[in-house]
Design a protein around this motif. Structure first.
Motif, PDB file in Angstrom:
ATOM      1  N   GLN A  79       0.842  -1.193   0.000  1.00  0.00           N
ATOM      2  CA  GLN A  79       0.000   0.000   0.000  1.00  0.00           C
ATOM      3  C   GLN A  79       0.878   1.244   0.000  1.00  0.00           C
ATOM      4  N   TRP A  80       0.363   2.312  -0.596  1.00  0.00           N
ATOM      5  CA  TRP A  80       1.019   3.621  -0.541  1.00  0.00           C
ATOM      6  C   TRP A  80       0.128   4.526   0.300  1.00  0.00           C
ATOM      7  N   LEU A  81       0.451   4.601   1.593  1.00  0.00           N
ATOM      8  CA  LEU A  81      -0.290   5.438   2.530  1.00  0.00           C
ATOM      9  C   LEU A  81       0.681   6.456   3.109  1.00  0.00           C
ATOM     10  N   ILE A  82       0.346   7.739   3.019  1.00  0.00           N
ATOM     11  CA  ILE A  82       1.278   8.796   3.412  1.00  0.00           C
ATOM     12  C   ILE A  82       0.650   9.700   4.465  1.00  0.00           C
ATOM     13  N   ARG A  83       1.535  10.406   5.190  1.00  0.00           N
ATOM     14  CA  ARG A  83       1.109  11.456   6.101  1.00  0.00           C
ATOM     15  C   ARG A  83       1.733  12.772   5.649  1.00  0.00           C
ATOM     16  N   ASP A  84       0.906  13.796   5.469  1.00  0.00           N
ATOM     17  CA  ASP A  84       1.429  15.124   5.127  1.00  0.00           C
ATOM     18  C   ASP A  84       2.060  15.775   6.351  1.00  0.00           C
ATOM     19  N   HIS A  85       3.081  16.596   6.110  1.00  0.00           N
ATOM     20  CA  HIS A  85       3.698  17.358   7.189  1.00  0.00           C
ATOM     21  C   HIS A  85       2.636  18.292   7.788  1.00  0.00           C
ATOM     22  N   PRO A  86       2.449  18.267   9.108  1.00  0.00           N
ATOM     23  CA  PRO A  86       1.364  19.060   9.703  1.00  0.00           C
ATOM     24  C   PRO A  86       1.489  20.566   9.474  1.00  0.00           C
ATOM     25  N   ASP A  87       2.706  21.060   9.241  1.00  0.00           N
ATOM     26  CA  ASP A  87       2.873  22.502   9.016  1.00  0.00           C
ATOM     27  C   ASP A  87       2.481  22.935   7.611  1.00  0.00           C
ATOM     28  N   HIS A  88       2.378  21.979   6.697  1.00  0.00           N
ATOM     29  CA  HIS A  88       2.158  22.343   5.292  1.00  0.00           C
ATOM     30  C   HIS A  88       0.958  21.648   4.654  1.00  0.00           C
ATOM     31  N   ALA A  89       0.255  20.809   5.400  1.00  0.00           N
ATOM     32  CA  ALA A  89      -0.863  20.051   4.828  1.00  0.00           C
ATOM     33  C   ALA A  89      -1.988  20.961   4.332  1.00  0.00           C
ATOM     34  N   TRP A  90      -2.084  22.178   4.875  1.00  0.00           N
ATOM     35  CA  TRP A  90      -3.156  23.103   4.505  1.00  0.00           C
ATOM     36  C   TRP A  90      -3.165  23.445   3.023  1.00  0.00           C
ATOM     37  N   ILE A  91      -2.006  23.283   2.354  1.00  0.00           N
ATOM     38  CA  ILE A  91      -1.921  23.688   0.952  1.00  0.00           C
ATOM     39  C   ILE A  91      -2.895  22.905   0.078  1.00  0.00           C
ATOM     40  N   ARG A  92      -3.196  21.656   0.471  1.00  0.00           N
ATOM     41  CA  ARG A  92      -4.144  20.861  -0.324  1.00  0.00           C
ATOM     42  C   ARG A  92      -5.520  21.535  -0.386  1.00  0.00           C
ATOM     43  N   GLY A  93      -5.871  22.256   0.669  1.00  0.00           N
ATOM     44  CA  GLY A  93      -7.167  22.911   0.702  1.00  0.00           C
ATOM     45  C   GLY A  93      -7.299  24.066  -0.264  1.00  0.00           C
ATOM     46  N   THR A  94      -6.187  24.529  -0.822  1.00  0.00           N
ATOM     47  CA  THR A  94      -6.235  25.630  -1.789  1.00  0.00           C
ATOM     48  C   THR A  94      -6.426  25.151  -3.222  1.00  0.00           C
ATOM     49  N   TRP A  95      -6.231  23.856  -3.461  1.00  0.00           N
ATOM     50  CA  TRP A  95      -6.270  23.358  -4.832  1.00  0.00           C
ATOM     51  C   TRP A  95      -7.647  23.395  -5.485  1.00  0.00           C
ATOM     52  N   PRO A  96      -8.751  23.119  -4.747  1.00  0.00           N
ATOM     53  CA  PRO A  96     -10.053  23.132  -5.420  1.00  0.00           C
ATOM     54  C   PRO A  96     -10.389  24.446  -6.120  1.00  0.00           C
ATOM     55  N   GLY A  97      -9.819  25.570  -5.679  1.00  0.00           N
ATOM     56  CA  GLY A  97     -10.104  26.851  -6.311  1.00  0.00           C
ATOM     57  C   GLY A  97      -9.153  27.226  -7.427  1.00  0.00           C
ATOM     58  N   GLN A  98      -8.237  26.301  -7.807  1.00  0.00           N
ATOM     59  CA  GLN A  98      -7.249  26.586  -8.837  1.00  0.00           C
ATOM     60  C   GLN A  98      -7.360  25.588  -9.983  1.00  0.00           C
ATOM     61  N   ASP A  99      -6.908  26.005 -11.157  1.00  0.00           N
ATOM     62  CA  ASP A  99      -6.865  25.111 -12.310  1.00  0.00           C
ATOM     63  C   ASP A  99      -5.561  24.329 -12.305  1.00  0.00           C
ATOM     64  N   VAL A 100      -5.583  23.163 -12.930  1.00  0.00           N
ATOM     65  CA  VAL A 100      -4.354  22.415 -13.168  1.00  0.00           C
ATOM     66  C   VAL A 100      -3.536  23.162 -14.214  1.00  0.00           C
ATOM     67  N   ASP A 101      -2.228  23.157 -14.055  1.00  0.00           N
ATOM     68  CA  ASP A 101      -1.327  23.831 -14.985  1.00  0.00           C
ATOM     69  C   ASP A 101      -1.676  23.428 -16.427  1.00  0.00           C
ATOM     70  N   PRO A 102      -1.958  24.404 -17.314  1.00  0.00           N
ATOM     71  CA  PRO A 102      -2.354  24.079 -18.691  1.00  0.00           C
ATOM     72  C   PRO A 102      -1.246  23.418 -19.506  1.00  0.00           C
ATOM     73  N   ARG A 103      -0.003  23.408 -18.993  1.00  0.00           N
ATOM     74  CA  ARG A 103       1.073  22.729 -19.705  1.00  0.00           C
ATOM     75  C   ARG A 103       0.989  21.216 -19.566  1.00  0.00           C
ATOM     76  N   LEU A 104       0.097  20.741 -18.746  1.00  0.00           N
ATOM     77  CA  LEU A 104      -0.117  19.296 -18.578  1.00  0.00           C
ATOM     78  C   LEU A 104      -1.336  18.872 -19.375  1.00  0.00           C
ATOM     79  N   PRO A 105      -1.382  17.619 -19.844  1.00  0.00           N
ATOM     80  CA  PRO A 105      -0.394  16.560 -19.614  1.00  0.00           C
ATOM     81  C   PRO A 105       0.725  16.566 -20.645  1.00  0.00           C
ATOM     82  N   PHE A 106       1.799  15.838 -20.329  1.00  0.00           N
ATOM     83  CA  PHE A 106       2.839  15.509 -21.287  1.00  0.00           C
ATOM     84  C   PHE A 106       2.401  14.268 -22.055  1.00  0.00           C
ATOM     85  N   PRO A 107       2.775  14.119 -23.357  1.00  0.00           N
ATOM     86  CA  PRO A 107       3.515  15.101 -24.155  1.00  0.00           C
ATOM     87  C   PRO A 107       2.612  16.250 -24.567  1.00  0.00           C
ATOM     88  N   ARG A 108       3.209  17.404 -24.770  1.00  0.00           N
ATOM     89  CA  ARG A 108       2.455  18.586 -25.167  1.00  0.00           C
ATOM     90  C   ARG A 108       2.340  18.637 -26.683  1.00  0.00           C
TER      91      ARG A 108
END
Length: 323
Positions: free
Chosen positions: A287-316
């Motif tokens: 299994q791949w089960l991870i724990r985020d660093h408690p000081d920085h885990a909050w960053i995941r909460g900002t992703w729903p309001g942002q778009d994925v980088d338009p340079r993805l996916p590869f190949p372009r």
């Protein structure tokens, strides 16, 4: 490293590399170019088929490869040849890997080589190939993995966007291995990958897996200027690994423990890294089960309001081929 293994080969046209699996399972992954993989099991216990893994008589996972040249039984000349004076294998296999032009050119097909086997890799036109391995206990059948079946995931958002080619990820529907977990991560220049920092160096059922990890990097150049990036590993309660390193093409970072991330791609230089992970069974499946660093885990909460980088996916589409 106790559990993980990695070798990277540069083969000249017509060159052959031979190796014994020993107590490890391996995946032969083309980085650039194609190759032929010839594998025969050494005397020992017969390959085991885990529940839910349907394997056809020629050793290829059913439903993963169409009939044709990609996977077939070895010709008699190979079957009769004894490596190291051992008896010839009863079921040798040959896998033709189409490969790719380079790591930014999309997912590639690959071959799984079980423990207690002898393997030859030959590239008619030459190329570079990664051998991602893990110490294991169960001998699974040799198999072919088609590029078309590699799940591609766009992870994160904004400047934390990256692409993950899950060719040997753990979990339902993934390619079956005993202990090996391996994926490819591609990050556009200027982005932070493997972020927020996370760890998987302790066994906590249902919460965290104990896994070593190897990062192997390839950084795209800009014209004649070589690329570079940075990798951070911080001490955790389970270990004292502490590293901030500049990484360039061909560099590897070993992570036996610790919070790791970010992997930072310098602006103008796309970053690729191959992740190889493995660890003790801990009484359950891989299994791949991870724990985020408690000081920085909050960053995941900002992703729903942002778009994925338009340079993805590869190949372009229309982009230059990084080789």
């Amino acid at each position: 490293m106790e559990w993980t293994r990695l070798r990277v080969l540069a083969l000249e046209p017509g060159e052959t590399y031979a190796f014994a699996s020993g107590q490890c399972e391996w995946i032969v992954l083309p980085l650039s170019g194609g190759c032929e993989v010839r594998c025969r099991a050494l005397p020992g216990p017969a390959p085991q088929t885990p529940a839910g893994l349907d394997v056809s008589p020629d050793g290829v996972e059913a439903g993963l490869a169409e009939s044709g040249p990609q996977a077939k039984s070895a010709p008699p000349a190979f079957e009769a040849r004894g490596f190291g004076g051992g008896a010839p294998a009863a079921e040798p296999h040959v896998f033709e890997l189409r490969g790719r032009s380079g790591v930014f050119g999309g997912p590639t097909d690959f071959a799984y080589v079980p423990r207690d086997a002898h393997t030859e890799i030959r590239s008619a036109a030459g190329g570079r190939f990664a051998l991602a391995g893990a110490r294991c206990t169960t001998r699974l059948p040799a198999r072919y993995g088609p590029a078309e079946r590699v799940a591609v995931e766009l992870r994160g958002a904004g400047h934390c966007s990256r692409q993950v080619n899950n060719f040997a990820a753990a979990g339902p529907g993934g390619f079956a291995c005993d202990r090996l977990i391996a994926v490819e991560v591609l990050t556009p220049g200027g982005n932070w990958s493997s972020y927020p920092p996370h760890k998987h160096d302790e066994h906590h059922p249902g919460e965290e897996s104990r896994l070593e990890e190897i990062y192997w990097f390839e950084i795209a150049p800009h014209g004649d200027t070589p690329g570079y990036g940075y990798q951070r590993v911080m001490p955790s309660p389970a270990g004292k690994t502490d590293l901030l390193a500049e990484v360039r093409t061909g560099d590897a970072v070993l992570i036996p423990d610790g919070w790791h991330g970010p992997s930072i791609a310098a602006p103008g230089h796309d970053m690729y890294y191959l992740n190889v992970m493995a660890g003790p069974a801990g009484g359950g499946p891989r299994q791949w089960l991870i724990r985020d660093h408690p000081d920085h885990a909050w960053i995941r909460g900002t992703w729903p309001g942002q778009d994925v980088d338009p340079r993805l996916p590869f190949p372009r589409a229309g982009a230059e081929d990084h080789r």
